[in-house]
Design a protein around this motif. Structure first.
Motif, short mmCIF file in Angstrom:
data_model
loop_
_atom_site.label_atom_id
_atom_site.label_comp_id
_atom_site.label_asym_id
_atom_site.label_seq_id
_atom_site.Cartn_x
_atom_site.Cartn_y
_atom_site.Cartn_z
N LYS A 8 0.84 -1.20 0.00
CA LYS A 8 0.00 0.00 0.00
C LYS A 8 0.88 1.25 0.00
N VAL A 9 0.44 2.26 -0.75
CA VAL A 9 1.14 3.54 -0.82
C VAL A 9 0.25 4.62 -0.24
N ALA A 22 -0.98 9.22 -7.23
CA ALA A 22 -1.95 8.24 -6.69
C ALA A 22 -2.66 7.52 -7.83
N CYS A 25 -0.44 4.89 -9.36
CA CYS A 25 -0.36 3.70 -8.49
C CYS A 25 -1.57 2.80 -8.74
N VAL A 32 -3.76 2.53 -2.87
CA VAL A 32 -3.21 3.83 -2.52
C VAL A 32 -4.24 4.63 -1.72
N ILE A 72 -9.14 4.89 -5.36
CA ILE A 72 -8.25 5.70 -4.53
C ILE A 72 -8.94 5.96 -3.19
N CYS A 87 0.97 1.34 5.53
CA CYS A 87 1.57 1.71 4.23
C CYS A 87 3.06 1.40 4.21
#
Length: 795
Positions: A8-9, A22, A25, A32, A72, A87
């Motif tokens: 996860k970002v 985002a 990603c 994300v 998102i 994250c």
């Protein structure tokens, strides 16, 4: 082996860059969460929600599939900081204010997981200064990760460590950025504006300075410094408009504030014309006007003397255009330098200024010369980097000319070229590596495991690395194709025709490649050497090659050629070893059909796929509509076929082209189990892995079976929609005819709904319609228009 998997970002900051990072990603299927301040009114996450909504409207599109905006996760700094604990990578992307960034870091630091990487997407602030205040443990996991705008499309990401950053953190992040997000990573030193902006913005400032000196207006400068120099079409002033003049001003201010001891410091002064536009609020594309302004269909340029916009009509002089067409870089540079034409003198001056700058600053801003060249190529859209340009034009000769100009006071400053420039070298790039003044040695390429996935890495001039046009062992080669292998068990077919169009030579090559693969290899991959450099997979059938056939035998002579194409694609589909299409760039018309008949597709995200034949007044006849009918029947699984067919029909009838591989999947041109690759340099490797795995799993081609079709009921339903579109003025009479023919083919003809037909039946319908249209004057107008102008004619 130890895996580094980013589960996860978190992106901190939902501005233009943060929201688009985002989005990319999500494109790459990386979960994300996007953070911003809590909104003062309405929903607390309103700022983030508006940013996500805006992603759907931006062009070029940040999302490969707009529907994915919903993936998102939204968050704010007041209620949701606990999410950060889950994250693995946190990217800060707020405004370029050191104090604002430090305030945010104090807020989030205690919530960052013990093994997470923390990075700033700053475009030029000191990474070391940003890390002040962190405890020692977090400092080791902090670095700069500078994406270029727009993040989906720009290949460059600069990775910037501090003295405290653990080396393995950088290695892990480089692997993730390269494979998962598809980027070209350049490691930069922690100096103001890093590499690409430091050199690129200097080059733009020098261009503006020299333009003023030679009295050249902005439109002439852009005509000279764009594609004619192998640079981005947006050239200089248009690039500034796209980036934003305020952003340009900010980057320049970073240089003004932090580089007072730089010998080029006087050049960092904000150009007068730029300052005037910023003061007036004309910030470029985002405000509707900057150096250029579009009014209706007219492009206007800003005239500094008049203080107003005037028609943009300036062009490069014919004599300069002729000089720039010279293929020998040494002759070209010599002619520019010796010419008395002001435009030619201007071009020599901007080359000299950049060469002077990169030689003086190489040691302080980059590990080696290769990093500067890749940064400018990937971050500023240049075909060749500045060191490559210098080396190609004759290193020692150009160096002596630059020195002469410095000594004569013609250069932008009097700093001498470093001594290493004159040590007898032919350049900075060699087979051994690229020159590093700090190490006094040639630095080889990175040997991180991620680069083993790139069969042919991006190269620099002088490196003499093997490329996909000559590497490996050739089995067969002519003007149309090369059949070869990398001394292993997968055969490769590379198309050599312009835009990889499909004519008789390619059809013959396909047959040879399939025959050879079935005898001696585990699979066949269709891949071309320019796949990573913006080349096409295939732009379709070769219309030009049909002309001699038509001239000698008339329209009737074309039908056997169409039949050959159909059968070549069928042979591909039913080959006894897996055929994998490695697709990047355009896959249009016959190129789309070629791809559709492969056993599997491995596709670069930046692939633009569609059946576009209606643009030349024809219908697809290489099996594309047949495949639409086959796929719709398979999707329907015995239910109403027409519901699954409409999507395929509409895309073919409107010549709809996907804006990404993700959209092509939604359109049905790619199957759900096809592989989407984010780094085009990995395309061949992944395609070969897929082919080999399919063979090792006991691959057999599917058995040919009869296809249930929608029949006359389906045709009638589609025709009702076409009538409404024609009568409403949305399509022409000829478009209506084309739509009716496509409907008849994909529905299987005038037969009962649910009837079973063979693939050959559908191919015969395609070919019959194609031949009828070739005789149609409206179609002939479209074909001639396309061949003469390259643009579709609507009649």
């Amino acid at each position: 082996m130890s895996n580094f998997i980013v589960k996860k970002v978190a992106v901190l900051g939902a501005g233009v860059m943060g929201a688009q990072i985002a989005a990319h990603c999500v494109n790459a299927k990386v979960p994300v969460v996007l953070f911003d301040l809590p909104a003062k009114e309405g929903p607390k996450n309103g700022i983030v929600l508006r940013a996500i909504e805006n992603l759907k409207k931006l062009s070029p599109a940040p999302l490969g599939n707009k529907d994915d905006a919903a993936l998102i996760q939204v968050a704010n700094y007041e209620d949701n900081l606990d999410i950060l604990k889950g994250c693995d990578l946190i990217i800060e992307a707020i405004a370029e204010r050191m104090d604002w960034k430090h305030d945010l870091y104090k807020k989030v630091a205690s919530h960052i997981a013990p093994n997470a990487i923390f990075a700033s997407n700053t475009s030029g602030l000191s990474i070391t200064a940003l890390s002040e205040g962190f405890d020692a443990e977090l400092k080791e996991r902090f670095c700069g990760v500078h994406f270029f705008n727009p993040p989906r499309y720009m290949h460059l990401v600069e990775l910037i460590p501090t003295v405290s950053t653990r080396p393995e953190i950088l290695d892990q992040l480089e692997g993730f950025l390269t494979t998962t997000l598809g980027k070209g990573v350049v490691r930069a030193k922690d100096t103001p504006n890093f590499i690409a902006n430091r050199v690129g913005i200097f080059s733009m400032m020098a261009t503006m300075y020299e333009a003023q000196k030679f009295g050249l207006p902005v439109d002439v400068v852009d005509d000279l410094t764009g594609t004619k120099l192998g640079r981005a079409k947006s050239a200089t002033f248009r690039t500034a408009d796209v980036v934003g003049l305020d952003t340009m001003g900010h980057v320049m201010k970073t240089m003004q504030d932090n580089l007072q001891s730089d010998p080029f410091y006087p050049v960092y002064k904000t150009p007068e014309l730029l300052a005037k536009l910023i003061a007036a609020g004309a910030l470029g594309q985002k405000t509707g006007g900057g150096f250029f302004k579009k009014v209706g269909k007219d492009i206007l340029r800003f005239d500094g003397e008049k203080g107003d916009y005037v028609p943009s009509t300036g062009k490069a002089d014919d004599i300069v255009v002729r000089i720039l067409k010279e293929k020998d870089p040494a002759k070209k540079m010599k002619t520019l330098r010796e010419s008395t034409n002001p435009q030619a003198q201007f071009l020599w001056a901007i080359f000299r200024d950049t060469f002077h700058y990169i030689a003086v600053h190489l040691e302080s801003i980059a590990d080696c010369a290769r990093d500067i060249d890749f940064a400018l190529r990937w971050g500023f859209g240049q075909k060749n980097g500045p060191f490559e340009g210098w080396q190609a034009a004759g290193w020692q000769q150009v160096a002596s000319w630059v020195k002469e100009d410095i000594d004569a006071g013609k250069a932008l400053c009097d700093a001498p070229l470093p001594q290493w420039v004159f040590d007898g070298r032919d350049g900075v790039h060699t087979a051994e590596g690229s020159w590093s003044p700090a190490k006094n040695a040639y630095v080889p390429r990175s040997d991180l495991p991620v680069y083993q996935r790139q069969s042919f890495r991006a190269t620099v001039l002088g490196e003499n690395a093997p490329d996909g046009t000559k590497a490996g062992t050739t089995v067969f080669e002519d003007d149309s194709v090369r059949i070869w292998h990398q001394n292993d068990d997968v055969l490769i077919l590379s198309l050599k025709t312009k835009m990889h169009v499909i004519g008789q030579g390619v059809i013959n090559g396909l047959a040879k490649a399939i025959d050879e693969a079935e005898k001696n290899y585990k699979g066949l991959v269709i891949w071309s050497a320019d796949a990573a450099d913006g080349g096409a997979f295939s732009a379709g059938a070769d219309l030009q090659s049909m002309l001699p056939v038509f001239m000698s035998g008339g329209i009737k002579a074309i039908e056997p050629e169409v039949a050959k194409l159909q059968q070549a694609h069928q042979a591909l589909k039913y080959a006894n070893v897996p055929v994998v299409a490695a697709v990047a760039g355009l896959a249009l018309g016959g190129g789309c059909e070629l791809m559709m008949h492969a056993a599997k597709r491995v596709v670069s995200i930046e692939s633009y796929i569609g059946l576009v034949e209606v643009g030349v007044g024809l219908v697809p006849a290489g099996g594309g509509l047949k495949e639409a009918a086959v796929r719709a029947a398979a999707d329907a699984k015995g239910t109403d076929i027409l519901q699954f067919l409409k999507n395929y029909f509409t895309n073919a009838a409107t010549a709809n082209v996907s804006k990404s591989a993700l959209e092509a999947q939604k359109m049905g041109y790619l199957a759900q189990n096809d592989v989407i690759v984010f780094n085009p340099y990995e395309l061949l490797h992944v395609a070969k892995v897929e082919a080999r795995a399919m063979f090792d799993a006991g691959y057999r081609p599917q058995l040919q079976k009869l296809v249930p079709v929608a029949g006359r009921t389906g045709i009638a339903t589609i025709m009702a929609q076409l009538v409404n579109m024609r009568d409403g003025g949305f399509i022409s009479a000829h478009d209506y005819k084309l739509g009716a023919m496509i409907a008849e083919i994909v529905c299987g003809g005038d037969i009962e709904s649910g009837s079973l037909v063979s693939e050959q039946w559908l191919l015969d319908l395609e070919r019959k319609a194609f031949m009828e249209l070739l005789n149609n004057p409206k179609t002939q107008e479209r074909i001639m228009g396309m061949m003469q102008t390259g643009k579709p004619v609507r009649n």
